[in-house]
Design a protein around this motif. Structure first.
Motif, PDB file in Angstrom:
ATOM      1  N   THR A  57       3.093  12.407  -7.816  1.00  0.00           N
ATOM      2  CA  THR A  57       2.651  12.952  -9.102  1.00  0.00           C
ATOM      3  C   THR A  57       1.597  14.034  -8.902  1.00  0.00           C
ATOM      4  OG1 THR A  57       3.050  10.791 -10.126  1.00  0.00           O
ATOM      5  CG2 THR A  57       1.685  12.348 -11.356  1.00  0.00           C
ATOM      6  N   SER A  58       0.659  13.773  -8.019  1.00  0.00           N
ATOM      7  CA  SER A  58      -0.423  14.737  -7.759  1.00  0.00           C
ATOM      8  C   SER A  58       0.127  16.030  -7.177  1.00  0.00           C
ATOM      9  CB  SER A  58      -1.456  14.131  -6.810  1.00  0.00           C
ATOM     10  OG  SER A  58      -2.034  12.972  -7.369  1.00  0.00           O
ATOM     11  N   ARG A  59       1.135  15.908  -6.320  1.00  0.00           N
ATOM     12  CA  ARG A  59       1.706  17.123  -5.724  1.00  0.00           C
ATOM     13  C   ARG A  59       2.378  17.976  -6.797  1.00  0.00           C
ATOM     14  NH1 ARG A  59       5.407  20.180  -3.756  1.00  0.00           N
ATOM     15  NH2 ARG A  59       5.427  20.936  -1.598  1.00  0.00           N
ATOM     16  N   ILE A  60       3.072  17.318  -7.727  1.00  0.00           N
ATOM     17  CA  ILE A  60       3.720  18.054  -8.810  1.00  0.00           C
ATOM     18  C   ILE A  60       2.680  18.784  -9.658  1.00  0.00           C
ATOM     19  CG2 ILE A  60       5.065  17.792 -10.940  1.00  0.00           C
ATOM     20  CD1 ILE A  60       6.481  15.410  -9.540  1.00  0.00           C
ATOM     21  N   ILE A  61       1.583  18.103  -9.919  1.00  0.00           N
ATOM     22  CA  ILE A  61       0.503  18.720 -10.707  1.00  0.00           C
ATOM     23  C   ILE A  61      -0.118  19.883  -9.941  1.00  0.00           C
ATOM     24  CG2 ILE A  61      -1.798  18.310 -11.683  1.00  0.00           C
ATOM     25  CD1 ILE A  61      -0.867  15.416 -12.247  1.00  0.00           C
ATOM     26  N   ALA A  62      -0.234  19.699  -8.602  1.00  0.00           N
ATOM     27  CA  ALA A  62      -0.826  20.761  -7.776  1.00  0.00           C
ATOM     28  C   ALA A  62      -0.038  22.055  -7.862  1.00  0.00           C
ATOM     29  CB  ALA A  62      -0.920  20.295  -6.326  1.00  0.00           C
ATOM     30  N   GLU A  63       1.268  21.966  -8.122  1.00  0.00           N
ATOM     31  CA  GLU A  63       2.098  23.171  -8.236  1.00  0.00           C
ATOM     32  C   GLU A  63       1.651  24.048  -9.408  1.00  0.00           C
ATOM     33  OE1 GLU A  63       4.437  24.252  -6.340  1.00  0.00           O
ATOM     34  OE2 GLU A  63       5.053  22.555  -5.083  1.00  0.00           O
ATOM     35  N   SER A  64       0.993  23.440 -10.392  1.00  0.00           N
ATOM     36  CA  SER A  64       0.582  24.199 -11.581  1.00  0.00           C
ATOM     37  C   SER A  64      -0.799  24.822 -11.457  1.00  0.00           C
ATOM     38  CB  SER A  64       0.622  23.283 -12.826  1.00  0.00           C
ATOM     39  OG  SER A  64      -0.310  22.216 -12.677  1.00  0.00           O
ATOM     40  N   VAL A  65      -1.484  24.580 -10.338  1.00  0.00           N
ATOM     41  CA  VAL A  65      -2.812  25.166 -10.127  1.00  0.00           C
ATOM     42  C   VAL A  65      -2.674  26.680  -9.958  1.00  0.00           C
ATOM     43  CG1 VAL A  65      -4.821  25.241  -8.602  1.00  0.00           C
ATOM     44  CG2 VAL A  65      -3.744  23.049  -9.140  1.00  0.00           C
ATOM     45  N   GLU A  66      -3.512  27.427 -10.682  1.00  0.00           N
ATOM     46  CA  GLU A  66      -3.389  28.895 -10.675  1.00  0.00           C
ATOM     47  C   GLU A  66      -3.980  29.524  -9.414  1.00  0.00           C
ATOM     48  OE1 GLU A  66      -5.088  30.368 -14.256  1.00  0.00           O
ATOM     49  OE2 GLU A  66      -3.582  29.412 -15.549  1.00  0.00           O
ATOM     50  N   LYS A 110      -4.244  25.870  -4.510  1.00  0.00           N
ATOM     51  CA  LYS A 110      -2.895  25.306  -4.645  1.00  0.00           C
ATOM     52  C   LYS A 110      -2.293  25.027  -3.268  1.00  0.00           C
ATOM     53  CE  LYS A 110       1.638  26.594  -6.512  1.00  0.00           C
ATOM     54  NZ  LYS A 110       2.367  27.620  -7.291  1.00  0.00           N
ATOM     55  N   LYS A 111      -2.445  25.982  -2.368  1.00  0.00           N
ATOM     56  CA  LYS A 111      -1.897  25.831  -1.014  1.00  0.00           C
ATOM     57  C   LYS A 111      -2.546  24.665  -0.269  1.00  0.00           C
ATOM     58  CE  LYS A 111      -0.866  28.594   3.086  1.00  0.00           C
ATOM     59  NZ  LYS A 111      -1.041  29.918   3.735  1.00  0.00           N
ATOM     60  N   ILE A 112      -3.867  24.558  -0.404  1.00  0.00           N
ATOM     61  CA  ILE A 112      -4.607  23.475   0.270  1.00  0.00           C
ATOM     62  C   ILE A 112      -4.201  22.122  -0.284  1.00  0.00           C
ATOM     63  CG2 ILE A 112      -6.893  22.446   0.606  1.00  0.00           C
ATOM     64  CD1 ILE A 112      -8.014  25.344   0.645  1.00  0.00           C
ATOM     65  N   LEU A 113      -4.092  22.029  -1.623  1.00  0.00           N
ATOM     66  CA  LEU A 113      -3.721  20.761  -2.254  1.00  0.00           C
ATOM     67  C   LEU A 113      -2.309  20.335  -1.856  1.00  0.00           C
ATOM     68  CD1 LEU A 113      -5.200  21.270  -5.840  1.00  0.00           C
ATOM     69  CD2 LEU A 113      -5.905  19.551  -4.165  1.00  0.00           C
ATOM     70  N   ILE A 164       0.830  -1.213   0.000  1.00  0.00           N
ATOM     71  CA  ILE A 164       0.000   0.000   0.000  1.00  0.00           C
ATOM     72  C   ILE A 164       0.864   1.263   0.000  1.00  0.00           C
ATOM     73  CG2 ILE A 164      -0.288   0.259   2.511  1.00  0.00           C
ATOM     74  CD1 ILE A 164      -3.231   0.955   1.938  1.00  0.00           C
ATOM     75  N   MET A 165       1.996   1.229   0.729  1.00  0.00           N
ATOM     76  CA  MET A 165       2.876   2.405   0.730  1.00  0.00           C
ATOM     77  C   MET A 165       3.510   2.609  -0.643  1.00  0.00           C
ATOM     78  SD  MET A 165       4.689   2.553   4.489  1.00  0.00           S
ATOM     79  CE  MET A 165       5.249   0.851   4.530  1.00  0.00           C
ATOM     80  N   HIS A 166       3.862   1.504  -1.277  1.00  0.00           N
ATOM     81  CA  HIS A 166       4.473   1.596  -2.602  1.00  0.00           C
ATOM     82  C   HIS A 166       3.470   2.126  -3.616  1.00  0.00           C
ATOM     83  CE1 HIS A 166       6.992   0.615  -6.025  1.00  0.00           C
ATOM     84  NE2 HIS A 166       5.957  -0.032  -6.572  1.00  0.00           N
ATOM     85  N   GLU A 167       2.226   1.615  -3.541  1.00  0.00           N
ATOM     86  CA  GLU A 167       1.203   2.014  -4.489  1.00  0.00           C
ATOM     87  C   GLU A 167       0.767   3.463  -4.296  1.00  0.00           C
ATOM     88  OE1 GLU A 167       0.108   0.347  -7.068  1.00  0.00           O
ATOM     89  OE2 GLU A 167       1.403  -1.358  -6.591  1.00  0.00           O
ATOM     90  N   LEU A 168       0.813   3.956  -3.037  1.00  0.00           N
ATOM     91  CA  LEU A 168       0.364   5.326  -2.764  1.00  0.00           C
ATOM     92  C   LEU A 168       1.438   6.373  -3.051  1.00  0.00           C
ATOM     93  CD1 LEU A 168      -1.621   4.863   0.574  1.00  0.00           C
ATOM     94  CD2 LEU A 168      -2.577   5.448  -1.661  1.00  0.00           C
ATOM     95  N   LYS A 169       2.691   5.986  -2.899  1.00  0.00           N
ATOM     96  CA  LYS A 169       3.781   6.954  -2.991  1.00  0.00           C
ATOM     97  C   LYS A 169       3.824   7.647  -4.356  1.00  0.00           C
ATOM     98  CE  LYS A 169       7.420   8.437  -0.600  1.00  0.00           C
ATOM     99  NZ  LYS A 169       7.310   9.004   0.740  1.00  0.00           N
ATOM    100  N   THR A 170       3.728   6.858  -5.419  1.00  0.00           N
ATOM    101  CA  THR A 170       3.840   7.415  -6.770  1.00  0.00           C
ATOM    102  C   THR A 170       2.691   8.365  -7.119  1.00  0.00           C
ATOM    103  OG1 THR A 170       5.063   5.469  -7.490  1.00  0.00           O
ATOM    104  CG2 THR A 170       4.080   6.837  -9.218  1.00  0.00           C
ATOM    105  N   PHE A 173      -1.286  16.934   0.139  1.00  0.00           N
ATOM    106  CA  PHE A 173      -0.370  15.912  -0.392  1.00  0.00           C
ATOM    107  C   PHE A 173       0.857  15.755   0.507  1.00  0.00           C
ATOM    108  CE2 PHE A 173      -2.437  16.974  -4.619  1.00  0.00           C
ATOM    109  CZ  PHE A 173      -3.164  15.798  -4.665  1.00  0.00           C
ATOM    110  N   ASP A 174       1.320  16.881   1.076  1.00  0.00           N
ATOM    111  CA  ASP A 174       2.455  16.794   2.020  1.00  0.00           C
ATOM    112  C   ASP A 174       2.057  15.989   3.253  1.00  0.00           C
ATOM    113  OD1 ASP A 174       4.152  18.180   0.393  1.00  0.00           O
ATOM    114  OD2 ASP A 174       3.892  20.125   1.415  1.00  0.00           O
ATOM    115  N   ARG A 175       0.819  16.225   3.683  1.00  0.00           N
ATOM    116  CA  ARG A 175       0.334  15.481   4.859  1.00  0.00           C
ATOM    117  C   ARG A 175       0.243  13.986   4.561  1.00  0.00           C
ATOM    118  NH1 ARG A 175       0.667  13.975   9.660  1.00  0.00           N
ATOM    119  NH2 ARG A 175      -1.246  13.231  10.628  1.00  0.00           N
TER     120      ARG A 175
END
Length: 407
Positions: free
Chosen positions: A227-236, A241-244, A217-223, A248-250
């Motif tokens: 990826t989602s956090r990287i995408i969140a950086e592009s939210v305008e 963006k801050k909430i996302l 489960i840790m392996h499957e969730l990590k990727t 993801f950091d949490r």
């Protein structure tokens, strides 16, 4: 009596039983001493009367030989015992008649009979040892003591497998999950051993399944989280963006916490203690924090402590993390006082006792208070290190203080 082992209890019971039985027979033996002394005097009077009243008891006569054999009397040279009788002898009987005189002497634990007749003199040693009552007391006491001893040996032999079972259970408790408990027989101990062996196999399967599940489960969730956090950086939208990003950091932190929980709860988890400088431990903690140093402070006098550096650093990292996250000023301070390491942070006093927060979180109020897996990990590590863990609240400074009590 509550803390005494079963084996020690049995030893004590049987020792007391032997002492009580021995004392009882000793008292019984002594209480019949007067009766035995009386019987012995009557016996010597009978022997004396025989010598003093029977004319046919001539020297070397068949009647004399028969009497000596019947009464367990032995002829001894007078010169051989004369000095002993004169020095230690105690006269117990002195009788005479027209046929002669008979005297009985006690020399220490032996009895001698001096026979003086007109035609001969004899010094006789009494070889009679125990009367019927004494023999009976001795035989009964020996039989009972032997029975107690046999019973003791049988019980100890029956309990011996419990020691082996206890050792195997201790090995299992110390992390040896590959242990196999076997015991031949069909008694209660065998049944306990077989049941415990089944339990070990079941626990082994559960641990294996849990570890496999956690890793997968840790392996499957990590990727996807990364990826989602990287995408969140592009939210305008900055707010979204801050909430996302925070979410993801949490999630990443939670996965790291789960990995730590899995590691410290593994059966082969080992503590490696060495001497380390406090400065080295705190530097290790800084590396784990990934926080700017304006959010935390270390106040200490450098000295050496005997500990596992990485584990203690992980404990401090979790406590400082909690202090930074859940204090109004996002600031935590570590202070070393004697054999205590204090982690202080501003905030409200915990609503529940510390033990409430040391369990893995399962309720919303634990998650919202921020003391879920963090304190659970801290508690487990400190227990393995052999350190104490306490909490108190400083009302004057409005500070939550977590204390690590070293050896």
């Amino acid at each position: 009596m509550k803390n005494i082992s079963v084996t020690s209890f049995i030893h004590t019971i049987f020792i007391l039983a032997i002492v009580v039985v021995s004392l009882a027979f000793y008292i019984l033996f002594n209480s019949t001493q007067e009766q035995r002394d009386l019987q012995r005097i009557l016996r010597y009077k009978s022997i004396a009367n025989t010598f003093l009243l029977q004319k046919e008891l001539r020297k070397n006569s068949p009647a004399l030989k028969k009497l000596l054999k019947k009464q367990s009397l032995e002829i001894v040279p007078f010169e051989k015992v004369k000095d002993k009788i004169e020095k230690y002898g105690d006269t117990r009987l002195d009788a005479n008649s027209i046929y002669g005189r008979v005297r009985v002497f006690k020399v220490k634990n032996s009895y001698y009979i001096y026979v003086e007749r007109s035609d001969y003199e004899l010094m006789l040693k009494d070889n009679f040892t125990l009367d019927y009552t004494t023999k009976l007391i001795a035989i009964v006491s020996i039989v009972i003591l032997l029975l107690i001893l046999v019973l003791y040996i049988m019980i100890i032999k029956k309990l011996t497998p419990l020691k082996r079972l206890h050792k195997e259970i201790e090995d299992f408790a110390n992390g040896n999950l590959n242990i196999k408990i076997s015991y031949s027989g069909d008694d209660e101990i065998a049944k306990i051993a077989k049941s415990f062996d089944k339990a070990i196999k079941h626990i082994r399967q559960l641990i294996s399944s849990k570890n496999l599940f956690m890793r997968n489960i840790m392996h499957e969730l990590k990727t996807p989280i990364t990826t989602s956090r990287i995408i969140a950086e592009s939210v305008e939208d900055d707010m979204a963006k801050k909430i996302l990003i925070r979410s993801f950091d949490r999630m990443n932190e939670l996965i790291e916490d789960l990995a730590q929980v899995e590691r410290i709860t593994m059966h082969n988890f080992k503590v490696e203690k060495k001497e380390h400088l406090l400065s080295d431990i705190f530097n290790e903690t800084k590396k784990m924090l990934f926080k700017e140093e304006k959010h935390f402070e270390f106040n200490f006098t450098n000295s050496k402590i005997y500990t596992d550096k990485s584990l203690l650093a992980l404990v401090l990292k979790n406590l400082i993390d909690n202090g930074i996250k859940y204090s109004p000023d996002s600031y935590a301070k570590v202070v070393v006082v004697g054999n205590k390491i204090l982690v202080k942070s501003k905030g409200e006093k915990l609503k529940e006792d510390l033990s409430y927060y040391l369990e893995p979180f399962s309720q919303e109020e634990k998650r919202s208070s921020g003391f879920g897996l963090g304190l659970y990990i801290v508690s487990n590590i400190l227990e393995k290190l052999g350190y104490g863990f306490r909490y108190r609240y400083d009302k004057e400074n409005s500070e939550n203080i977590f204390e690590i009590v070293l050896d």
